[in-house]
Every structure is written in structure tokens, then in C-alpha cells.
Write a protein that holds these residues in place. Structure first.
Motif, short mmCIF file in Angstrom:
data_model
loop_
_atom_site.label_atom_id
_atom_site.label_comp_id
_atom_site.label_asym_id
_atom_site.label_seq_id
_atom_site.Cartn_x
_atom_site.Cartn_y
_atom_site.Cartn_z
N GLN A 27 0.81 -1.22 0.00
CA GLN A 27 0.00 0.00 0.00
C GLN A 27 0.85 1.28 0.00
O GLN A 27 1.91 1.32 0.62
CB GLN A 27 -0.93 0.00 1.22
CG GLN A 27 -2.00 -1.06 1.16
CD GLN A 27 -2.84 -0.95 -0.10
OE1 GLN A 27 -3.55 0.01 -0.29
NE2 GLN A 27 -2.71 -1.92 -1.00
N PRO A 28 0.34 2.32 -0.67
CA PRO A 28 1.06 3.60 -0.74
C PRO A 28 0.87 4.39 0.56
O PRO A 28 -0.01 5.26 0.66
CB PRO A 28 0.39 4.30 -1.92
CG PRO A 28 -1.00 3.74 -1.95
CD PRO A 28 -0.92 2.34 -1.43
N VAL A 29 1.70 4.09 1.51
CA VAL A 29 1.55 4.59 2.88
C VAL A 29 1.40 6.11 2.94
O VAL A 29 0.45 6.64 3.54
CB VAL A 29 2.77 4.18 3.74
CG1 VAL A 29 2.56 4.58 5.18
CG2 VAL A 29 3.03 2.69 3.63
N SER A 30 2.33 6.83 2.30
CA SER A 30 2.33 8.29 2.43
C SER A 30 1.07 8.90 1.83
O SER A 30 0.50 9.84 2.39
CB SER A 30 3.55 8.88 1.72
OG SER A 30 4.73 8.26 2.18
N ASP A 31 0.64 8.37 0.69
CA ASP A 31 -0.57 8.88 0.07
C ASP A 31 -1.78 8.67 0.98
O ASP A 31 -2.68 9.51 1.04
CB ASP A 31 -0.82 8.18 -1.28
CG ASP A 31 0.23 8.54 -2.31
OD1 ASP A 31 0.78 9.66 -2.24
OD2 ASP A 31 0.51 7.71 -3.19
N ILE A 32 -1.80 7.53 1.66
CA ILE A 32 -2.94 7.25 2.54
C ILE A 32 -2.87 8.11 3.80
O ILE A 32 -3.90 8.57 4.30
CB ILE A 32 -3.05 5.73 2.83
CG1 ILE A 32 -3.29 4.99 1.50
CG2 ILE A 32 -4.20 5.44 3.80
CD1 ILE A 32 -3.36 3.47 1.61
N TYR A 33 -1.66 8.40 4.28
CA TYR A 33 -1.52 9.39 5.37
C TYR A 33 -2.20 10.70 4.94
O TYR A 33 -2.93 11.32 5.71
CB TYR A 33 -0.04 9.73 5.63
CG TYR A 33 0.78 8.70 6.38
CD1 TYR A 33 0.20 7.69 7.12
CD2 TYR A 33 2.18 8.78 6.35
CE1 TYR A 33 0.99 6.77 7.80
CE2 TYR A 33 2.97 7.87 7.04
CZ TYR A 33 2.37 6.86 7.76
OH TYR A 33 3.15 5.97 8.43
N GLY A 34 -1.89 11.13 3.72
CA GLY A 34 -2.44 12.40 3.23
C GLY A 34 -3.95 12.35 3.09
O GLY A 34 -4.66 13.27 3.51
N LEU A 35 -4.45 11.25 2.53
CA LEU A 35 -5.90 11.13 2.32
C LEU A 35 -6.64 11.11 3.65
O LEU A 35 -7.72 11.70 3.79
CB LEU A 35 -6.20 9.86 1.52
CG LEU A 35 -7.66 9.61 1.16
CD1 LEU A 35 -8.21 10.72 0.27
CD2 LEU A 35 -7.83 8.25 0.47
N SER A 36 -6.05 10.43 4.63
CA SER A 36 -6.68 10.34 5.94
C SER A 36 -6.79 11.73 6.58
O SER A 36 -7.84 12.09 7.13
CB SER A 36 -5.84 9.41 6.82
OG SER A 36 -6.38 9.34 8.11
N GLU A 37 -5.72 12.50 6.47
CA GLU A 37 -5.73 13.86 7.03
C GLU A 37 -6.74 14.72 6.28
O GLU A 37 -7.49 15.50 6.89
CB GLU A 37 -4.31 14.46 6.89
CG GLU A 37 -4.08 15.71 7.72
CD GLU A 37 -3.96 15.42 9.21
OE1 GLU A 37 -3.63 14.28 9.59
OE2 GLU A 37 -4.22 16.35 10.00
N ALA A 38 -6.78 14.57 4.96
CA ALA A 38 -7.71 15.35 4.15
C ALA A 38 -9.16 15.00 4.51
O ALA A 38 -10.03 15.89 4.55
CB ALA A 38 -7.46 15.09 2.67
N ALA A 39 -9.40 13.73 4.80
CA ALA A 39 -10.75 13.32 5.21
C ALA A 39 -11.12 13.94 6.55
O ALA A 39 -12.26 14.36 6.77
CB ALA A 39 -10.84 11.80 5.28
N ASP A 40 -10.13 14.04 7.45
CA ASP A 40 -10.37 14.72 8.73
C ASP A 40 -10.79 16.17 8.50
O ASP A 40 -11.71 16.67 9.15
CB ASP A 40 -9.09 14.71 9.59
CG ASP A 40 -8.86 13.37 10.27
OD1 ASP A 40 -9.84 12.60 10.39
OD2 ASP A 40 -7.72 13.10 10.68
N VAL A 41 -10.08 16.84 7.61
CA VAL A 41 -10.39 18.25 7.32
C VAL A 41 -11.85 18.37 6.87
O VAL A 41 -12.59 19.24 7.33
CB VAL A 41 -9.43 18.82 6.24
CG1 VAL A 41 -9.85 20.22 5.82
CG2 VAL A 41 -7.99 18.82 6.75
#
Lengths: 380, 380
Positions: free
Chosen positions: B243-257
């Protein structure tokens, strides 16, 4: 999630320099001509690493997308494909070819033994009619390396298109794409390049493009269709889909790191690998591949009798914050693997691993004949 | 590359908060149970945004991978597929279904006109036997929105599996997946969620899974095969690929926003969109979609006669550092598009755009009847 020392054979640690490159503001990659140039420049860096003048493409997906794209774009139903299979990945390569309708002939060898040029010559003396051959450079699940520098020229001479999975070797063990006659070599961002996982890249020779362009049937997919790149990107300067800007920022920076180190990167990987193997052998462990077949990017060795694979690795991670890997397929439960590729091929990291390893083994009532951490420090 | 104001309809600006999340150290996503939980949690956030209790998967690829995966996994050769096509994306959806062997029946409408529930009801009164229907929520190339809240329940009632491309609407215009009977809805990271491009995600209903599981022929691919996720991830907790870890870190944060803003996100998009449209109309521009069919995430309007599309956009970018988009297919050269989605749906950014736009138009000897920047400031 917590941070720890991840000594698995990829994904490897991503340096702060590369992570910060990923964190830069983005542009619109579909419309900004500056990004078009940046994509080209990043591909040019990869060409230097792959020692090739062939086209290089970066695709938005994991390594397996690169592999499937090569297979999907080259193979038509009924094509005869030679699959060199002496490992989990080699076998899997053949399954992909079958998925796309190829008539696959397997040349097999034990998982601990590398192919020799004679194996291939003998086989080709009795078998022919192959459109392409699949070869795995580093069999990550077995820590074994196949001598593609000898095998690929022979295949190419026989008029066979060569497709090489070098995901876990590129930038750790030299790949001389053009000199060795490799038509397609594919890699991933997350192994020796030590960028974040998410990207795959391929070099594509003129013969490989020709083979795709002469297809009689269309490629049965879009996302895996390399001809779309030929038509849209190379001809019209339009990407087939929106490019993953941040990931490519990271890959570009990671390629710089590799190119700045130059030839030393291969010396470093060899030096670390030798020290790891010698240390393990001195401590009584048995390396999985036969002598001479060991990869320099990952070491696989037999799990000592009486120790539970999963329980031990869990303990090593939970108590000492160090992660190593088991393996896949028929090697699962049989070997442990230490990744020493890219940013993980650093002596201090291996030292930290060995120190934790000896303590964790003691916790399992397994005492080593030598202080393995100190021995590694002497060998390196 | 240089930084500028990118007002194209995606990729949108990625905030520093999301970019810094992407820059965190990574783990081994194949082996770290902490990452398994993190992946689940991120999918749960997307479920909240999609207002669904269906399974949600994140795939390592651009939005088109999500679309192709849905098509490849659901369709078998000969299946009858209804394609609602009133735009470039709607037509493309049908082509994907054809690529996978479907017998596609197109219900077409002009590109500036949204489908109504009556269009669909009338069509279904005379046509049947469809396994699935493809619907585009926001036709990004035309800035038009289809009322999926009315269309999908009717399709679902007729026993048809509904597959909705909501890439450029999710988190900008509400998508109530379960209430509206949507079997598969697919999105991308780089539109209203304002994460970096590179990820797609889908929600998959029980009916959609059942449809895949009852296939008589295998899915003709691996990377696009959603059943692999069912078998490997949901059953065995093994990802089909790293899995693309960094991209999912970003998506998770964006979903929080997105979740932190809550309902206001839809109000904000509507308010901005109304002000943009009203301002353009007051200045004499003609909005491309018919009244009532305009999307709240992107505005498409006719290019004034006598102004060269590409030259003008190049000038706007080169002199004023503001990028807007043209369009695709038969809309190319006909309309300009302003993206106001996610982080770009901010009044100060639209104000900056309008100020640059009026100056650039003057440079092209095109004088507006009103000071468009000031008018926008009054309308917002």
C-alpha cells in the motif's frame, strides 16, 4: 502506528530529504508544462540508474502494476511465453502471463538455486517459438539473485523479448539494461530507491514497442495499456490520467540521492550483505540460497528449529521495535528475511538489528554461540 | 515548475496540513498491524463522507483505476449495460464497458442538459435486461451535475446495479450513497478532498459484491480485480499489493479536514458557485450548462468570440500566475472552466482569479462591462 526499525525487504525507510520533497506544494500535472518537463527529467534520472537509452515511464501504481502492464501490453492469447521460475515471484510472473492467455512453458529450478546461462542454453537448444521470456532478477522471497547479465543476452540472441522484474535489485545491484539486452525492466519506488511505495517504472526497448504495435488484438485494459502512453504521452504530450505529483517529487529526489552516491551504492550493498551473511553463518544460521546465489539486497536464512516464526517476529517488534519479515508461498514459516536495501543498507541499522535479534532469541531460550552484534561490528 | 494559483477543476491545492501528513516516516504496510488498522480507519472516514455502511476500499491509482476496477470486476462479455451519457465522462464510461465486452445501450442527452428522473423512467418503460448502469454525478468537462438522488433510486428499483462516478463531486456536493441506492460510487483523492493525486476509492454494496461473486468468467486482470480485495484483504487481512503509505496518510488527514467542517462544506461550495456564476453572468458571459444543471464544484462558461483559448490561458498563467482549464472532447476550445472545489472553493482565491482574469482580458483588448473582481466581492 509507531515508529521502529523496519528491516523488512521493502518498503524501506524514506529519508527526511525525500519525504520533504513529497510535501512540496503541487501543480496541475495535466496542464502545467513545467510538470511535463519535470516528469521527463525524472524519467531521465531513472534511465541513468537503469543504464539505458530506452524510453522510461513512471506509472501510478505498485510494482505489480508495472509487471501486469508489461504482460498485458505484450501478450496476445496463444503467445508462447518462457517463464524462468525458481521462486515465488517467478511462478507468479507465469500466472500473470496465463491470465492474459499465454501458453506458458516453465523452466523451473529449486528456490535456492540461481539459473545459469547453461540452463538456458540447454533449454533453448530443445525448445523454441517463444515470443517473450519472463525473468526475475532478485527473488525477494528467497533472497536469491539470478545472473540476468548472462541469461538475458542469450534470450535476446534467440529473438525472444525479455521482461525482467528487478523491483528489489535496481539501485542495489547493478542492472545494465541495454548492455544485457533487456527489453523491459521494471522497478518500484519503495525498494532500493527508498522512496515511498506507490509508483512503478519501466524501461521499454524499441523491440518491445514494436511487439506491442504489431498486436492483432487490442490490449484488454486501459490502466495497464502501455500503448496509451505511446499514443497519448509520447505523441500528444497528454498523460493518460492525472499524474501523482507528490509521489513523483519524492521519486525524483530519491533518484538524485542514488545518482549522487554513484558506483559506491553497489559497493555498499555488497559490503553490508557480505557482513550480514558471514555474521549469520558464524552464529550457526544457514543461509537459504546456495553459495553464490545470494542477493545483496536481502538475506533469507532458515528459522532455527523450535522457534515459532510469527511469535518471534511479533516479539521482536513489540519488545525491541525491530521488524523483520517471514516469507511467502512455500517459504512461509521456513525462512526469515532481513532487508538491507537502499536507506536500510546502513551498518548502524544492521548493528541495531543484530543487537535486538540476539536479545530476542535469548528471550526465546535460544542462546547463540557468539555475541552476534559484536561479530557484525567486527565483520563490517 | 513555479507556484501559482491553480484554479483548474482538480487537482486542487493541497494544504500544508495534508502535505505534512504525507511527509511522516513510513512503516511496512504489508506487515505492520498498526497500518492495517490505519487503513481501516481511513476507509471509515470515507464511509462517513459517502454516508454509507457499505465496504469502502482505497486503491493505489488515479480515479480512472477506480472506474476501470468497477467495470472490470462487474462486467462479463455480453452483459447488457445502460450508459447515461450526457458528457465526455459519460461517453467514456460506456467505452470502458465496451472494452470489457458489454453490450452497451446509451441513453444520451445534450452535454449542457442534466438527466431527469422522467428521462430514465421513460427509457426503462421501453428497455430492460440491464445488469448495470453507469452514471456520472458531476460531468467535470461541462461543469454539469446530474441528479443522482433521483435517478439512482429508480435504476435500483428496476434491479439494476448502479455505478456512479462522483470523482469531482464527493465532499463538494452531497452524495448519500445508501439512501440513493448506489451500489458503487467512486472518487479520487485530488478533487474536493484536496489530497494529492494518486488514490481512488470506492464504496461497494452487498449487491455489487454478489454480482462479482456470481461471475461465470474470471475477472480479466489483477490490478483491477476487486474480488482479490474481497478474498485477500477482507478475508485474510493481506493486501493484494504493497500500500502507498504516504498517500494514505495524506488522504486520511484530508478526510479529517472534510469531516471537521461538516455540513458547512456543502454550503460553502454552493455559496461560492452561485457567486461565481452570478458574477460571470453579470459580466456578459454565458454559463455552459442550462440553468439548474450547473455543478457547485466547477463552472464552465463559453469562451468569448475572438479570443484564442490556449493563448489566453497561457497568458493568464505566464503573466498573472493563475491557471484555469479549457475542456476535453467536443467541448475543447469552446468553454473555459474554473474549479472551485475543496481548498479552491475559497472566496479569496476566486477574488484573486477574477482580478487576474479582468486584467488578462484587457490585455486581449476585451473590456468587460463591469469590474468583475469587485462584483464578485459584492456577490459573495
Amino acid at each position: 502506528m509507531r515508529n521502529g526499525l523496519i528491516m523488512t525487504p521493502g518498503p524501506t525507510e524514506v529519508s527526511e530529504r525525500v519525504r520533504m520533497a513529497m510535501a512540496k506544494p503541487i501543480t496541475n500535472p495535466d496542464l502545467d508544462p513545467g510538470f511535463f518537463d519535470f516528469y521527463d527529467e525524472t524519467c531521465d534520472k531513472l534511465k541513468k540508474i537503469l543504464i539505458t537509452r530506452n524510453d522510461v515511464l513512471i506509472l501510478n501504481g505498485e510494482g505489480i502494476l508495472g509487471l501486469e502492464s508489461a504482460i498485458a501490453s505484450l501478450i496476445e492469447p496463444g503467445d508462447k511465453v518462457l517463464c524462468l521460475a525458481n521462486g515465488v515471484f517467478g511462478e507468479g510472473f507465469g500466472e500473470f502471463a496465463e491470465l492474459y492467455g499465454a501458453e506458458v512453458v516453465y523452466l523451473r529450478k529449486e528456490y535456492d538455486d540461481a539459473f545459469t546461462v547453461d540452463d538456458v542454453k540447454k533449454f533453448l537448444a530443445k525448445n523454441n517459438g517463444f515470443k517473450l521470456a519472463t525473468v526475475v532478477h532478485c527473488e525477494t522471497p528467497a533472497g536469491m539473485i539470478n545472473p540476468i547479465e548472462e541469461i538475458c543476452p542469450v534470450l535476446k540472441e534467440a529473438g525472444i523479448i525479455t521482461v525482467v522484474d528487478a523491483v528489489s535489485s535496481i539501485a542495489g545491484q547493478k542492472v545494465m539494461t541495454d548492455d544485457w539486452g533487456i527489453d523491459i525492466v521494471l522497478g518500484g519506488s519503495q525498494k532500493c530507491l527508498s522512496a515511498s511505495p506507490g509508483l512503478t517504472f519501466l524501461s521499454i526497448s524499441k523491440d518491445a514497442w514494436k511487439c506491442m504495435e504489431e498486436r492483432k488484438t487490442p490490449v484488454p485494459g486501459f490502466y495497464t495499456n502501455l500503448l496509451k502512453w505511446k499514443q497519448m504521452w509520447y505523441k500528444d504530450r497528454v498523460f493518460p490520467y492525472t499524474q501523482p505529483v507528490s509521489d513523483i517529487y519524492g521519486l525524483s529526489e530519491a533518484a538524485d540521492v542514488v545518482l549522487e552516491e554513484g558506483e559506491n551504492i553497489y559497493i555498499r550493498h555488497a559490503r553490508i550483505a557480505n557482513a550480514v551473511r558471514d555474521t549469520l553463518k558464524d552464529a550457526g544460521f544457514k543461509i537459504f540460497p546456495k553459495e553464490g546465489a545470494e542477493a545483496n539486497t536481502v538475506t533469507a536464512f532458515y528459522i532455527p528449529q523450535g522457534i515459532d516464526d510469527e511469535k518471534f517476529r511479533e516479539h521482536l517488534w513489540d519488545k525491541y521495535n525491530v521488524m523483520i519479515a517471514g516469507s511467502w508461498g512455500k517459504l512461509s514459516g521456513k525462512v526469515w528475511r532481513i532487508g538491507h536495501m537502499g536507506e536500510n543498507a546502513r551498518e548502524e541499522k544492521l548493528f541495531q538489528f543484530f543487537r535486538a535479534f540476539e536479545k530476542a532469541l535469548l528471550d526465546f531460550k535460544y542462546s547463540l554461540p557468539i555475541p552476534i552484534g559484536k561479530i557484525f561490528a567486527e565483520k563490517i
